[in-house]
Structure formats: structure tokens, C-alpha cells
Design an enzyme around this catalytic site. Structure first.
Site, PDB file in Angstrom:
ATOM      1  NE  ARG A  62      38.714  42.956 -64.816  1.00 40.70           N
ATOM      2  CZ  ARG A  62      37.642  42.641 -64.123  1.00 40.70           C
ATOM      3  NH1 ARG A  62      37.405  41.377 -63.827  1.00 40.70           N
ATOM      4  NH2 ARG A  62      36.809  43.566 -63.719  1.00 40.70           N
ATOM      5  CE  LYS A  78      20.902  50.142 -54.903  1.00 42.05           C
ATOM      6  NZ  LYS A  78      21.621  49.098 -54.145  1.00 42.05           N
ATOM      7  N   GLY A 119      31.838  49.603 -64.458  1.00 41.24           N
ATOM      8  CA  GLY A 119      31.578  48.473 -65.345  1.00 41.24           C
ATOM      9  C   GLY A 119      30.637  48.781 -66.489  1.00 41.24           C
ATOM     10  N   GLY A 177      34.801  49.641 -58.599  1.00 39.27           N
ATOM     11  CA  GLY A 177      34.661  50.037 -57.196  1.00 39.27           C
ATOM     12  C   GLY A 177      35.853  50.844 -56.714  1.00 39.27           C
TER      13      GLY A 177
HETATM   14  P1  AMP Z   1      24.854  51.063 -61.828  1.00 37.35           P
HETATM   15  O1  AMP Z   1      25.414  49.705 -61.543  1.00 37.35           O
HETATM   16  O2  AMP Z   1      24.233  51.728 -60.652  1.00 37.35           O
HETATM   17  O3  AMP Z   1      25.838  51.936 -62.565  1.00 37.35           O
HETATM   18  O4  AMP Z   1      23.639  50.823 -62.799  1.00 37.35           O
HETATM   19  C1  AMP Z   1      23.747  50.248 -64.064  1.00 37.35           C
HETATM   20  C2  AMP Z   1      22.401  49.722 -64.431  1.00 37.35           C
HETATM   21  O5  AMP Z   1      21.472  50.767 -64.393  1.00 37.35           O
HETATM   22  C3  AMP Z   1      22.320  49.142 -65.805  1.00 37.35           C
HETATM   23  O6  AMP Z   1      22.111  47.766 -65.711  1.00 37.35           O
HETATM   24  C4  AMP Z   1      21.113  49.828 -66.440  1.00 37.35           C
HETATM   25  O7  AMP Z   1      20.250  48.958 -67.109  1.00 37.35           O
HETATM   26  C5  AMP Z   1      20.425  50.418 -65.247  1.00 37.35           C
HETATM   27  N1  AMP Z   1      19.608  51.595 -65.594  1.00 37.35           N
HETATM   28  C6  AMP Z   1      20.003  52.704 -66.234  1.00 37.35           C
HETATM   29  N2  AMP Z   1      18.983  53.545 -66.419  1.00 37.35           N
HETATM   30  C7  AMP Z   1      17.894  52.966 -65.883  1.00 37.35           C
HETATM   31  C8  AMP Z   1      16.534  53.351 -65.767  1.00 37.35           C
HETATM   32  N3  AMP Z   1      16.099  54.504 -66.251  1.00 37.35           N
HETATM   33  N4  AMP Z   1      15.686  52.504 -65.140  1.00 37.35           N
HETATM   34  C9  AMP Z   1      16.132  51.323 -64.653  1.00 37.35           C
HETATM   35  N5  AMP Z   1      17.416  50.910 -64.726  1.00 37.35           N
HETATM   36  C10 AMP Z   1      18.286  51.721 -65.336  1.00 37.35           C
END
Ligand code: AMP
Length: 395
Positions: free
Chosen positions: A35, A198, A354, A377
């Protein structure tokens, strides 16, 4: 609107919002200077022009007033190393002493102010506080894209005190240029790859992208909500039950808009969420009871990679699996490689959020893609079609 490319800072004191929210180790040493490096072109331009730069940032999330571990003084030596210049430090971001330091600046000087978030007025967007930050300065530069979606004193409100002398730094300019290219003028086919845990975090961006992309690839934990919405058996895989309807609607809406939607055909499954879990493979719509899909499988890698290699514009946000665990990192790595290959063949690729940035760095491919966004974000909100207060304040 003034443009930093043609602006001359000679003889001017510029108050610059940077993002120096960097990780520190237990000895308060900067462990990742990405950064700080990102802000260098703007800082160097100001001092090379013969201006002086007053830098302000937040660091961490201090709760009540000053906290030693969140002091920006820990960043001074790294900033000095990177700029090759002495950096003065103001132990308070406002007040008489700080004003005196600003007034004493000579052309070429850099002054770093203490953490803005030692004052709750910063995040509240307090106008009086913003006025004090502006004191003694001639021009406001915002180069912190990561906080541009917040109407904080230093990111938005301060612009009121520089009605004519306000501009974006090089970093924000580059971010906006890259995102606008994607949203308004993409070469086709345009493929968006969404992953991560999510669905709920990504619904708005997916809806906004549906009218723009040719292909939508959905992987990661969020894919299972989509798979279940169509009647798939997903075992213990991640699922947001309250988002099943929305997921199904997204699939239907994609079909109506002639967007090809790709879900992972197969998965690497685990009997628990653990690096040492037993693993198994199956089609993603028939994950056994008690098992969970933690990465995309070989068929999905092949299909996704083929779509990516045939694309001219690519947006990637979110990993394809639990890439932090070696066993479940292959899908994410292979997708990163396919994006690098497509870029090599002339595609424009933007990586944001991220975790996808971490994945691209882990695979040492950051210089093999067109642009890696610094604002998680903020990028998502911009792509959702929202007006970012920090951007609007200058535009
Ligand atoms: P996000 O912050 O929503 O982009 O999610 C990122 C996180 O999603 C990372 O820490 C990954 O470990 C998790 N992730 C990705 N695929 C899976 C999965 N199939 N099951 C559980 N967690 C996951």
C-alpha cells in the site's frame, strides 16, 4: 476537474489522503509495503514538482483515542526507505503543533500525520475536524481508493475546503480507469468470475454484472447455494438457506439475458473443515451427506479455464475454494494461471477483493494480470453501480 497528470504542485502544500493501513509485526515493522508503494507515484510527483506533501491515513481500528500499536510513526522508516527522503512526523493529525509543522514545510518535504482514527470525528465525517485537517494546505489529493466508499472527514468532507483545488492521485485514477473500462467499454467476450464464501456479499455486484458480461463463472463456497437452489445435494457444503430464491432468480435472469452461467461441475470434498481432513471427489450436485465441497474439481477447472482463455475481458473476485489450505488450493491456482494466460494473449484482466489478490500474489502472478485492485469493499461497491462518496466529492 483537475487532473494530476497536468497539475503543477510547485510551491503548494498538498494534503494527501493515502492508505497506509499496512500490517505490522510484533516489533511494529511493516510486513507488507504494497500500500505504501501504491502511493509513491503521487508523493514523488508532488515533491518532484517542488511542492510539499502532508500525508494522512488511518491504521487499524483504534477504539478510544491514541494507541501505541496503531501509531503511524511505525511507518516512517519504511516510507523514508521507499522515497529516499527524510519524512517528518506529526504526533497529532490536527492542532497548533501540527499546523506549525505544516507551515514550516519547504518544497520537497514530506510530513506524515498521526493516525486519523485516533479521533472518532474522522469516521463520523465531522466537518470541523475536516477543516482542521485542511488547515495550512493549498490542495487536496485523494489517493486512498480503499476508503473511497466511506464519507469520512479525510476521504470526503475535507474536499469542501478545496472547492477548486482537489484531485485524485495516480492510484485512484488508475483504479477508476480500469473499472470504467470493464463496466462501460469491455472487449468481448467479457467473463466475470465470482468466488469466496458468501453469496450475500456478492448479490448486488452479480446483479449489476448480469447486464454486462457474456459469461458468469461462480465458484467457491457460494457456488453451493446456487447448486442447491436447482435441487442439488450438497451435503455439509456452505449454504445460505435464505438466499436460495435469490440464487435461482440470478440463474434464470442470466438465461433471459443470454449470459452463460457456469457452476463447478465437480468438487473436492472433505469430511471436515481442516487441512488434515479426508478428501474425496464427486459431482458438485451429489456431495455425500456429512461431506463438504472445499474446492472445485478437475472438470470444473477444465471448463472454467477454457472459458477464461477464450475471453477478452476478465473480472475476478473471490477464491474458488479454501485456498488457504494447500489441499484445497488447486482450483484457485489453476484459475489464476488461466487468467494470466488469457492476459498474455491480449485480454484485459482485473483482479479485486482481498482474497483473490492474496491468491494471485501467492501464485506470483500479480505482474501477469492487467490490474490488481487495492480497494476490496470500495471496488465491490463501485462495481455494484453505487456512487462512492470519496469519488463524488472530487468529481
Ligand atoms: P469472501 O471473503 O466471501 O470472498 O470469501 C473468501 C473465503 O472464502 C476464503 O477464506 C476461502 O477460504 C473461503 N472459501 C472459498 N471456497 C470455500 C468453500 N468451498 N467452503 C468454505 N469456504 C470457502
Amino acid at each position: 476537474m483537475k487532473n494530476i497528470n497536468s497539475y503543477n504542485f510547485k510551491g503548494k502544500k498538498a494534503i494527501v489522503r493515502v492508505d497506509f493501513n499496512v500490517p505490522l509485526n510484533s516489533n511494529f515493522m511493516v510486513t507488507d509495503n504494497t500500500r505504501i508503494k501504491g502511493a509513491l507515484p503521487t508523493i514523488i510527483k508532488i515533491i518532484d514538482d517542488g511542492g510539499s506533501a502532508v500525508l494522512m491515513s488511518h491504521l487499524g481500528r483504534p477504539k478510544e483515542g491514541p494507541e501505541e500499536r496503531f501509531s503511524l510513526k511505525h511507518v516512517v522508516s519504511e516510507l523514508e526507505r521507499l522515497t529516499g527522503t527524510d519524512v517528518k512526523f506529526a504526533p497529532d493529525c490536527i492542532g497548533d503543533e501540527t499546523l506549525k509543522l505544516k507551515e514550516s514545510l519547504k518544497p520537497g518535504d514530506i510530513l506524515l500525520l498521526e493516525n486519523l482514527r485516533f479521533y472518532k470525528e474522522e469516521t463520523k465525517g465531522d466537518e470541523g475536524f475536516a477543516e482542521k485537517l485542511a488547515e495550512g494546505c493549498d490542495v487536496y489529493v485523494n489517493d486512498a481508493f480503499g476508503t473511497a466508499h466511506r464519507a469520512h472527514a479525510s476521504t470526503t468532507i475535507i474536499a469542501r475546503f478545496f472547492p477548486d483545488e482537489k484531485l485524485f492521485g495516480f492510484l485512484i485514477n488508475k483504479e477508476l480507469e480500469s473499472m470504467d473500462k470493464l463496466m462501460h467499454d469491455p472487449e468481448r467476450p467479457f467473463t466475470a468470475i465470482m468466488g469466496g464464501a458468501k453469496v450475500s456479499d456478492k448479490i448486488l455486484i452479480i446483479e449489476n454484472l448480469l447486464g454486462r458480461v457474456d459469461n458468469l463463472i461462480i465458484g467457491g463456497g457460494m457456488a453451493y447455494t446456487f447448486i442447491k437452489s436447482q435441487g442439488g445435494q450438497i451435503g455439509n457444503s456452505l449454504c445460505e438457506e435464505d438466499k436460495l430464491d435469490i440464487a435461482l432468480n440470478i440463474i434464470k435472469s442470466a438465461r433471459r439475458k443470454n449470459v452463460n452461467i457456469y457452476l463447478p461441475a465437480d468438487s473436492i470434498n472433505a469430511d471436515k473443515f481442516d487441512e488434515n481432513a479426508k478428501t474425496d471427489k464427486s459431482d458438485s450436485e451429489s456431495v455425500k451427506e456429512g461431506w463438504m465441497g472445499l474446492d472445485i474439481g478437475e472438470k470444473a477447472i477444465r471448463e472454467f479455464s477454457e472459458v477464461i482463455r477464450g475471453s477478452k475481458t476478465i473480472l475476478w473476485n473471490g477464491p474458488m475454494g479454501v485456498f488457504e489450505m494447500e489441499k484445497f488450493s488447486k482450483g484457485t491456482s489453476e484459475i489464476a494461471k488461466a487468467i494470466a494466460e488469457a492476459t498474455d494473449k491480449g485480454a484485459f484482466s482485473l483482479i479485486g477483493g482481498g482474497d483473490s489478490v492474496a491468491a494471485i500474489n501467492k501464485n506470483k502472478l500479480a505482474d501477469k494480470v492487467s490490474y490488481v485492485s487495492t480497494g476490496g469493499g470500495a471496488m465491490l461497491e463501485y462495481m455494484e453501480g453505487k456512487v462512492l462518496p470519496g469519488i463524488a466529492a472530487i468529481r
